[in-house]
Design a protein around this motif. Structure first.
Motif, PDB file in Angstrom:
ATOM      1  N   VAL A 530      71.281  89.637  68.268  1.00  0.00           N
ATOM      2  CA  VAL A 530      72.220  88.581  67.906  1.00  0.00           C
ATOM      3  C   VAL A 530      71.825  88.033  66.540  1.00  0.00           C
ATOM      4  CG1 VAL A 530      72.761  87.879  70.272  1.00  0.00           C
ATOM      5  CG2 VAL A 530      70.834  86.817  69.088  1.00  0.00           C
ATOM      6  N   VAL A 531      72.705  87.214  65.992  1.00  0.00           N
ATOM      7  CA  VAL A 531      72.431  86.469  64.765  1.00  0.00           C
ATOM      8  C   VAL A 531      72.313  84.999  65.140  1.00  0.00           C
ATOM      9  CG1 VAL A 531      73.325  85.769  62.514  1.00  0.00           C
ATOM     10  CG2 VAL A 531      73.607  88.134  63.284  1.00  0.00           C
ATOM     11  N   PHE A 532      71.217  84.361  64.723  1.00  0.00           N
ATOM     12  CA  PHE A 532      71.040  82.929  64.976  1.00  0.00           C
ATOM     13  C   PHE A 532      71.306  82.182  63.682  1.00  0.00           C
ATOM     14  CE2 PHE A 532      68.649  78.977  64.979  1.00  0.00           C
ATOM     15  CZ  PHE A 532      68.993  78.428  66.210  1.00  0.00           C
ATOM     16  N   GLN A 533      72.098  81.114  63.780  1.00  0.00           N
ATOM     17  CA  GLN A 533      72.471  80.360  62.582  1.00  0.00           C
ATOM     18  C   GLN A 533      72.320  78.865  62.832  1.00  0.00           C
ATOM     19  OE1 GLN A 533      75.981  81.631  60.269  1.00  0.00           O
ATOM     20  NE2 GLN A 533      76.766  79.549  60.534  1.00  0.00           N
ATOM     21  N   ALA A 534      71.674  78.166  61.902  1.00  0.00           N
ATOM     22  CA  ALA A 534      71.563  76.706  61.942  1.00  0.00           C
ATOM     23  C   ALA A 534      72.432  76.133  60.837  1.00  0.00           C
ATOM     24  CB  ALA A 534      70.115  76.268  61.748  1.00  0.00           C
ATOM     25  N   GLY A 535      73.456  75.376  61.229  1.00  0.00           N
ATOM     26  CA  GLY A 535      74.358  74.802  60.251  1.00  0.00           C
ATOM     27  C   GLY A 535      75.471  75.751  59.867  1.00  0.00           C
TER      28      GLY A 535
END
Length: 558
Positions: A530-535
């Motif tokens: 998966v891709v984790f994204q903050a903001g």
């Protein structure tokens, strides 16, 4: 939507002398999850004898550990089994400092900056039944305050550390383990539930020290330094709340947004995707969105499906009501062709501009208000994973691959972030590690890039002030938000306050050289990475995206 606090926000510590370590430096989180289960003994028993059976862990055993920073000091967190007693299960945790203490450490990260619900610590410590999608909150007394023991659990003054004991509502008798989320530690996937006597609410070392002090006032430690043993008052518990977890996903590049719980599914389709301007004819390119909605309905027992059209406020009310109903009827007709014979009954309504979910003063808000919602209250029969089609959207801030710590420099300090992921009862759980990559200590800086209090839910909703829910998972054009649940409403937040299945306080103090783990629990998704994204990568320079986070396979209990 409320903005998150600026990155220079900090937790102001009291003056501290340089700390002196009494153990090897702890540079990375240690998370050893001991999944203990009964198993047979000798596979070839002597004839006429009964095979030995491992009784499993006892109430005083430690079944899992992790290292978490609190107040600038690393502590070992020791997790004991959940002990079933009547209508409750009781959790016992020990926090033991791994450094010499120069002053008392106050445990601050276990509370919640709530706008509606009671946020008094340790509300941030929660149990999750991720098979049934239910979260358990600590039992409360008649005033709504958590029932815990001992009363001084949140003060760590000696190398013995502290013990925290707290009750929760007991799950069904056939549930053998629950997941545990403690701020600063990775999610403990399986904490066993056992029968037996409760451990003492006082730390075992304190009990022994109190006995020694009582026998000899001149003994060390002095009697006045030792808290008398204190037991958990289960009779004071008048409520032990549980809440159904909901999952939210935005699929097909955001054209379809699904909110799902065990009892209900609601799918929102953007009218701008379905229809041309001022039209009630579904565009051919909208066919995949209709198929996706039908798929969600077919996952559930047959029931009454409400199809409701909504508009913005740009025309008169009568026209908007008529247009919204015609659009809802078009969606219902398309769905009927997909779910015919399933037993679902479709009901159509058009409410025009009467129920906005966003501000009609902006084009973005008006676009959100132009929608058709499809909702069904029904039991889940089967589950289909979130779709993963489409291209990953562009991102204008920091990007790097998982497995190589991504460096983030802001006004606070230099940070290193990395992530791994795993499945727990099908849910994707991301464990994000944040490391203070410098030597500065005693500054009390908190992690700004995870903090915020804006909700992904529309309407008059709110989340705790320092919630970590800015972290989302992306797979193709699909975006998954952490599981969440509504804890209450008031006159200001009429659509409720929502807690997430992630740390509810991102304002914890991390010193240079320390590492803290933030776990996020997402909907079910059957993928390898998966891709984790903050903001969003639009406003803040320290927003970030971690690519190709590996998802470890499910670990079977037992």
């Amino acid at each position: 939507m409320a903005a998150r606090p600026p990155p220079e926000d900090l937790v102001v510590p009291s003056a501290r002398r340089p700390r002196t370590s009494r153990s090897a430096p702890v540079a990375a989180l240690v998370a050893v999850l001991a999944l203990l289960a009964a198993c047979t003994g000798d596979p070839s028993p002597v004839a006429g004898t009964t095979p030995a059976v491992d009784p499993g862990p006892g109430p005083e055993d430690v079944v899992a550990t992790a290292v978490i920073p609190e107040g600038g000091v690393d502590h070992e967190l020791r997790v004991h089994p959940l002990v079933r007693t009547g209508d409750h299960v009781v959790l016992t945790l020990d926090l033991v400092p791994l450094e010499d203490l120069e002053e008392t450490v106050h445990v601050l990260g276990f509370g919640v900056s709530s706008f509606v619900a009671v946020g008094r610590a340790p509300v941030n410590v929660r149990l999750f039944d991720l098979a049934a999608d239910v979260v358990h909150h600590v039992g409360a007394d008649a005033a709504g305050d958590p029932v815990v023991a001992p009363r001084t659990w949140n003060r760590i003054a000696t190398e013995r550390g502290t013990r925290l004991q707290m009750p929760f509502a007991a799950p069904a008798a056939d549930v053998a383990a629950l997941s545990l989320l403690v701020p600063g530690a990775p999610l403990f996937a399986q904490v066993p539930i056992v029968e037996g006597e409760l451990p003492s609410a006082a730390h075992p070392d304190d009990v022994a020290a109190a006995a020694a002090a009582s026998a000899s006032p001149s003994a060390t430690p002095r009697a006045e330094e030792v808290e008398a043993p204190e037991e958990l008052d289960l009779d004071a518990v008048v409520s032990a709340p549980t809440f159904p977890l909901e999952s939210t996903s935005a699929e097909l590049a955001g054209a379809v947004r699904t909110v799902e719980s065990t009892e209900r599914v609601e799918v929102t389709l953007g009218s701008d995707v379905l229809f041309a301007f001022d039209s009630a004819d579904i565009a051919p390119e909208a066919a995949p969105a209709v198929v996706l909605v039908a798929q969600r309905l077919l996952e559930r027992e047959a029931g009454r499906v409400e199809v409701v059209g909504h508009t913005d406020d740009q025309a008169d009310d009568a026209y908007n009501r008529d247009l919204s109903r015609r659009r809802a009827q078009a969606v219902a007709d398309a769905l009927a062709a997909q779910v015919g014979g399933s037993g679902h009954r479709l009901a159509v309504d058009g409410r025009g501009e009467a129920e906005p979910v966003a501000d009609n003063a902006t084009e973005e808000g008006r676009a959100l208000n132009r929608r058709v919602t499809v909702s069904l209250t029904s039991t889940v029969v089967t589950r289909t994973d979130v779709t993963t089609t489409g291209e990953l959207p562009p991102f204008g801030s920091l990007v790097g691959p998982a497995g190589t710590p991504l460096r983030i420099e802001n006004v606070a300090r230099t940070w290193e972030v990395d992530a791994t992921a795993r499945r727990v009862h099908g849910h994707v759980v991301v464990d994000l590690t944040v490391h203070g990559a410098d030597d500065e200590r005693g500054l009390g800086w908190a992690v700004s890039f995870l903090r915020g209090f804006s909700s992904h839910r529309p309407g008059d909703t709110v989340t705790p002030h320092d919630i970590t829910a800015r972290g989302t998972v992306l797979q193709g054009a699909s975006r998954l938000f952490p599981l969440d649940y509504r804890v209450g409403v008031n006159e200001t937040w009429t659509d409720g306050e929502w807690f997430t299945a992630s740390d509810l306080d991102a304002g914890a103090w991390i010193d240079g050289g320390q590492t803290r783990t933030y776990s996020f629990v997402y909907p079910r998704l059957d993928v390898d990475t998966v891709v984790f994204q903050a903001g969003t990568g639009v406003v803040f320079d320290d927003d970030f995206r971690l690519l190709d986070v590996p998802v470890a396979p499910e670990v079977a209990a037992g």
